[in-house]
Enzyme design. Structure first.
Site, PDB file in Angstrom:
ATOM      1  N   HIS A 274       0.870  -1.173   0.000  1.00 47.97           N
ATOM      2  CA  HIS A 274       0.000   0.000   0.000  1.00 47.97           C
ATOM      3  C   HIS A 274       0.912   1.230   0.000  1.00 47.97           C
ATOM      4  O   HIS A 274       1.319   1.699   1.073  1.00 47.97           O
ATOM      5  CB  HIS A 274      -0.888   0.049   1.251  1.00 47.97           C
ATOM      6  N   THR A 429       5.467   2.231   3.510  1.00 46.43           N
ATOM      7  CA  THR A 429       4.362   1.296   3.726  1.00 46.43           C
ATOM      8  C   THR A 429       4.675   0.414   4.915  1.00 46.43           C
ATOM      9  O   THR A 429       5.846   0.183   5.245  1.00 46.43           O
ATOM     10  CB  THR A 429       4.103   0.429   2.487  1.00 46.43           C
ATOM     11  N   ILE A 430       3.627  -0.060   5.564  1.00 52.47           N
ATOM     12  CA  ILE A 430       3.788  -1.096   6.589  1.00 52.47           C
ATOM     13  C   ILE A 430       2.958  -2.325   6.227  1.00 52.47           C
ATOM     14  O   ILE A 430       2.855  -3.263   7.020  1.00 52.47           O
ATOM     15  CB  ILE A 430       3.402  -0.592   7.994  1.00 52.47           C
ATOM     16  N   HIS A 431       2.358  -2.313   5.037  1.00 56.90           N
ATOM     17  CA  HIS A 431       1.502  -3.413   4.593  1.00 56.90           C
ATOM     18  C   HIS A 431       2.135  -4.103   3.393  1.00 56.90           C
ATOM     19  O   HIS A 431       2.301  -3.486   2.341  1.00 56.90           O
ATOM     20  CB  HIS A 431       0.118  -2.894   4.211  1.00 56.90           C
ATOM     21  N   LEU A 432       2.462  -5.381   3.532  1.00 52.53           N
ATOM     22  CA  LEU A 432       3.151  -6.149   2.493  1.00 52.53           C
ATOM     23  C   LEU A 432       2.388  -7.448   2.253  1.00 52.53           C
ATOM     24  O   LEU A 432       2.007  -8.122   3.214  1.00 52.53           O
ATOM     25  CB  LEU A 432       4.582  -6.482   2.937  1.00 52.53           C
TER      26      LEU A 432
END
Length: 511
Positions: A274, A429-432
């Site tokens: 994201h 981002t912290i969403h992978l």
């Protein structure tokens, strides 16, 4: 945590199942397998950080729980900084514990796109419910602070939909240290919930143990090869033989481990993020964001493709965020009590990859934004600026190096019709997710509809790698739901059935 240990000598261990990684995916798999009475060994690269040992100092906390001190980045134009947890509990120890489900229309889209069996919103609902129950997903009672009210005020002023956010929590104290390790244990991370439960059921958890290869022979995962290393101590060899192996190391390291073990086809080819752009808002009255929880409301008017929310805010984290352009933003530290940190997030059309390069210390991650992504980032940044001024901001500083900041709402349309400066724009981002998408569309999918690696009878992926595309929301609930689903399928499908399926996979790959 009872049951978390490090061997004092090289070890050869045996179990019904080996789980690699202790985050949302690995802990969910452990919950299913231990409840079924299987013997389980879990291997986690990071250390165990009890709540009582959680440091309140940003630099210490990030160094202890985040991979590479939180400064890893995907190669691209521009590079995108990403964060991963590296401790017992994985990313659930450093996120804000927001609990959201993927949009039903997206789930249907993924099912059709990847030809995923038994993958409808109704069929996933029980798994989502199990994930939400595990972390006590709930709204936070009482006043939430000015940082949250800013988003609510903005939505009301602009006529945009604003949604309150549930979190995995029990009696949250509002310490605002979610990006560290929660000091009270109120945040219902995996180290507080499913992992102790699995350990009580007999699971052996080896912390500070890095898996470097899965040995595969004749269509079966034969052995997991790892090294256990305490700080300052010698590296000890750990070998685990198991009837089933579950790779739950996160979207990047799951793909990297599979590739290192000789599994390459469609693995690590479809990484999604994201992409997120931030803005700092300066207000005339104190925000005192450090005194309240992270903002627990989000502007959801433009979801699932765009979302506007607020970030964890402490003096230390704020200082780190200003460091990207300290020359122009450093003076804001004097007014830190009057500032808030907010973001705009998009679902990208661009795709990344995970690769191994001989001699490198870790996987090489790339991500390419496409023109549609730049348009979406320009839009969400404009809307973020509109929202902050609508809530009373005096000045707004977009996360663009060298930008002087906006002083009026008229200025926020600067990039609506023109691209952001690629070299100066700072993205994170912290969403992978999405590096090993599931399904029966063999040209796209690395694993089958139930997470089994093609051609290998007893090797499964069960973490955010399985989310077919960017979901537009925090991925933890979806990661857990899919991991529960994979673990149950692995138990229900007989070894003979899986062996036949693996043999068919290998024959088709050879054709």
């Amino acid at each position: 945590m009872k049951g978390s240990f490090r061997p004092s000598n090289p070890a050869q261990l045996d179990a019904d199942a080996a789980i690699i990684g202790s985050g949302a995916g690995g802990a969910s798999v452990a919950d299913v397998l231990t409840a079924a009475g299987l013997s389980v060994i879990m291997l986690e690269e990071g250390k165990h950080i009890p709540s009582s040992a959680a440091s309140p100092i940003a630099s210490e906390a990030i160094s202890a729980a985040w991979r590479c001190g939180g400064v890893t980045s995907a190669i691209g134009r521009p590079p995108i900084v990403y964060a991963e947890g590296c401790c017992v509990g994985g990313g659930t120890e450093i996120n804000s514990a927001i609990t959201q489900r993927a949009d039903s229309a997206l789930i249907e889209q993924w099912r059709k796109l990847n030809k995923i069996e038994n993958f409808t919103p109704d069929e996933l609902t029980p798994y989502y419910e199990r994930a939400e129950a595990a972390v006590n997903a709930s709204l936070t009672p009482g006043p939430l602070g000015r940082a949250t009210d800013i988003l609510r005020q903005a939505g009301e002023a602009l006529g945009w939909k604003v949604s309150d956010l549930k979190r995995g929590q029990r009696d949250c104290k509002g310490a605002n240290r979610c990006s560290y390790v929660c000091p009270s244990g109120a945040k219902q991370s995996m180290a507080v919930t499913l992992l102790p439960k699995a350990v009580d059921c007999g699971m052996r958890l080896l912390a500070q143990t890095r898996v470097h290869k899965i040995r595969i022979e004749k269509g079966r995962a034969i052995e997991v090869l790892a090294q256990s290393r305490a700080e300052g101590g010698p590296a000890l060899s750990v070998r685990v033989k198991a009837n089933m192996v579950f790779v739950c190391a996160g979207a990047i390291h799951t793909a990297a481990l599979l590739r290192c073990s000789g599994v390459h086809k469609r693995v690590g080819d479809t990484l999604r993020f994201h992409p997120t752009i931030k803005a700092t808002a300066l207000f005339s009255e104190p925000v005192d964001a450090h005194k309240s929880r992270p903002p627990l409301a989000a502007i959801t008017e433009f979801m699932p493709d765009q979302r506007i929310g607020g970030s964890v805010f402490t003096p230390g984290i704020f200082g780190l965020s200003l460091a990207e352009d300290w020359k122009n933003r450093g003076d804001l530290m004097r007014d830190w009590r009057f500032c808030g940190s907010y973001y705009g997030m998009i679902r990208p059309r661009g795709v990344g990859s995970v690769r191994l390069i001989p001699g490198s210390n870790g996987p090489v991650v790339t991500f390419k934004l496409v023109p549609e992504d730049w348009t979406a980032l320009s839009q969400v940044l404009t809307r973020l600026g509109q929202a902050l001024f609508a809530a009373g901001a005096r000045k707004v500083f977009p996360s663009i190096t060298g930008h002087e900041g906006w002083t009026s709402p008229d200025q926020v349309h600067e990039f609506w019709n023109k691209p952001l400066p690629k070299q100066a724009t700072n993205l994170m981002t912290i969403h992978l997710f999405s590096s090993c998408p599931p399904g029966e569309h063999r040209d796209v999918c690395a694993v089958d509809s139930y997470g089994r690696v093609r051609g290998i009878e007893n090797l499964f992926v069960a973490d955010g790698s399985l989310i077919p595309e960017a979901p537009g929301v925090n991925p933890q609930m979806t990661s857990m739901a899919l991991a529960f689903r994979v673990a149950e399928a692995a138990l229900c499908h007989s070894p003979r059935e899986r062996a036949r399926s693996a043999s068919r996979d290998r024959n088709q790959e050879d054709c």
